[in-house]
Design a protein around this motif. Structure first.
Motif, short mmCIF file in Angstrom:
data_model
loop_
_atom_site.label_atom_id
_atom_site.label_comp_id
_atom_site.label_asym_id
_atom_site.label_seq_id
_atom_site.Cartn_x
_atom_site.Cartn_y
_atom_site.Cartn_z
N UNK A 296 2.60 -12.56 -11.10
CA UNK A 296 3.55 -11.62 -10.51
C UNK A 296 4.98 -11.94 -10.95
N UNK A 297 5.38 -13.19 -10.76
CA UNK A 297 6.75 -13.58 -11.09
C UNK A 297 7.01 -13.52 -12.58
N UNK B 50 10.07 -11.13 -13.70
CA UNK B 50 11.21 -11.72 -14.41
C UNK B 50 11.30 -11.17 -15.83
N UNK B 51 10.18 -11.07 -16.52
CA UNK B 51 10.18 -10.56 -17.89
C UNK B 51 10.70 -9.13 -17.96
N UNK B 52 10.29 -8.30 -17.00
CA UNK B 52 10.77 -6.92 -16.98
C UNK B 52 12.26 -6.86 -16.69
N UNK B 53 12.73 -7.71 -15.82
CA UNK B 53 14.14 -7.69 -15.44
C UNK B 53 15.04 -8.09 -16.60
N UNK B 54 14.67 -9.17 -17.30
CA UNK B 54 15.51 -9.68 -18.37
C UNK B 54 15.14 -9.14 -19.76
N UNK B 55 14.00 -8.48 -19.89
CA UNK B 55 13.60 -7.95 -21.19
C UNK B 55 13.20 -9.03 -22.18
N UNK C 148 12.92 -3.00 -3.25
CA UNK C 148 12.43 -3.08 -4.62
C UNK C 148 13.58 -2.79 -5.58
N UNK C 149 13.28 -2.88 -6.84
CA UNK C 149 14.25 -2.56 -7.88
C UNK C 149 13.96 -1.17 -8.42
N UNK C 150 14.97 -0.53 -8.97
CA UNK C 150 14.82 0.82 -9.52
C UNK C 150 13.86 0.86 -10.71
N UNK C 151 13.81 -0.21 -11.50
CA UNK C 151 12.96 -0.21 -12.69
C UNK C 151 11.47 -0.36 -12.37
N UNK C 152 11.12 -0.69 -11.14
CA UNK C 152 9.71 -0.84 -10.76
C UNK C 152 9.16 0.50 -10.28
N UNK C 153 9.13 1.43 -11.21
CA UNK C 153 8.78 2.82 -10.89
C UNK C 153 7.36 2.97 -10.35
#
Length: 163
Positions: free
Chosen positions: A28-29, A33-38, A126-131
């Motif tokens: 999960x983490x 984290x990977x999605x957040x930082x790219x 949640x974050x906006x990018x977690x559609x």
């Protein structure tokens, strides 16, 4: 990995230091984290975000692990914010286990645990990018609410009355 249908999963509380809990929490983490930082997550970042899990133990909360054929495939946590209020957190389904109602089954199980404890209102952020997460929560009746808490990554807040 051959993952059974979500309705055949076993979902049960597990201490966050349980090996299966650690396995799915790490996945999960890593993805979060990977999605957040790219970029790929670093082990130190994962360890930092995992913390000691005390917020999901005993009188502070519960951590659920879903297993398919004995293997950990998903997780969700509920923090007890007040006698009648819980916070849904760390909802995650591993890639091989996604689709077919996996997220719905997991969130429903977390809500059932919360109801059994007397929770009448569930919050989450949640974050906006977690559609995908936003779509799931909205489909399950979560509605936008006022911001709460101090999560530095929270961008959207939702609530649901559990009846």
């Amino acid at each position: 990995m051959n993952v059974a249908a979500p309705d055949t999963w076993s979902i049960a509380p597990a201490p966050v230091d349980d090996p299966d809990a650690r396995t799915v929490l790490h996945a999960y983490l890593d993805e979060l984290i990977s999605r957040y930082y790219g970029r790929p997550a670093e082990e130190a970042e994962i360890a930092h975000e995992a913390g000691d899990g005390a917020d999901l133990l005993g009188d502070r909360g519960v951590f659920l692990v879903a297993r398919a054929g004995g293997a950990p495939v998903a997780c969700a946590g509920v923090r007890w914010l007040a006698a009648d209020t819980g916070e849904l957190t760390r909802v995650f389904v591993t890639r091989p286990a996604r689709r077919g109602g996996a997220g719905r089954r997991l969130v429903t199980a977390a809500e059932e645990v919360a109801r059994a404890r007397g929770v009448r209102r569930m919050l989450l952020n949640t974050r906006r990018d977690l559609t995908e997460a936003i779509a799931l929560y909205t489909c399950l009746g979560y509605r936008p609410t006022d911001p709460y808490g101090d999560d530095p990554y929270a961008e959207l807040w939702f609530s649901k009355e559990l009846v």
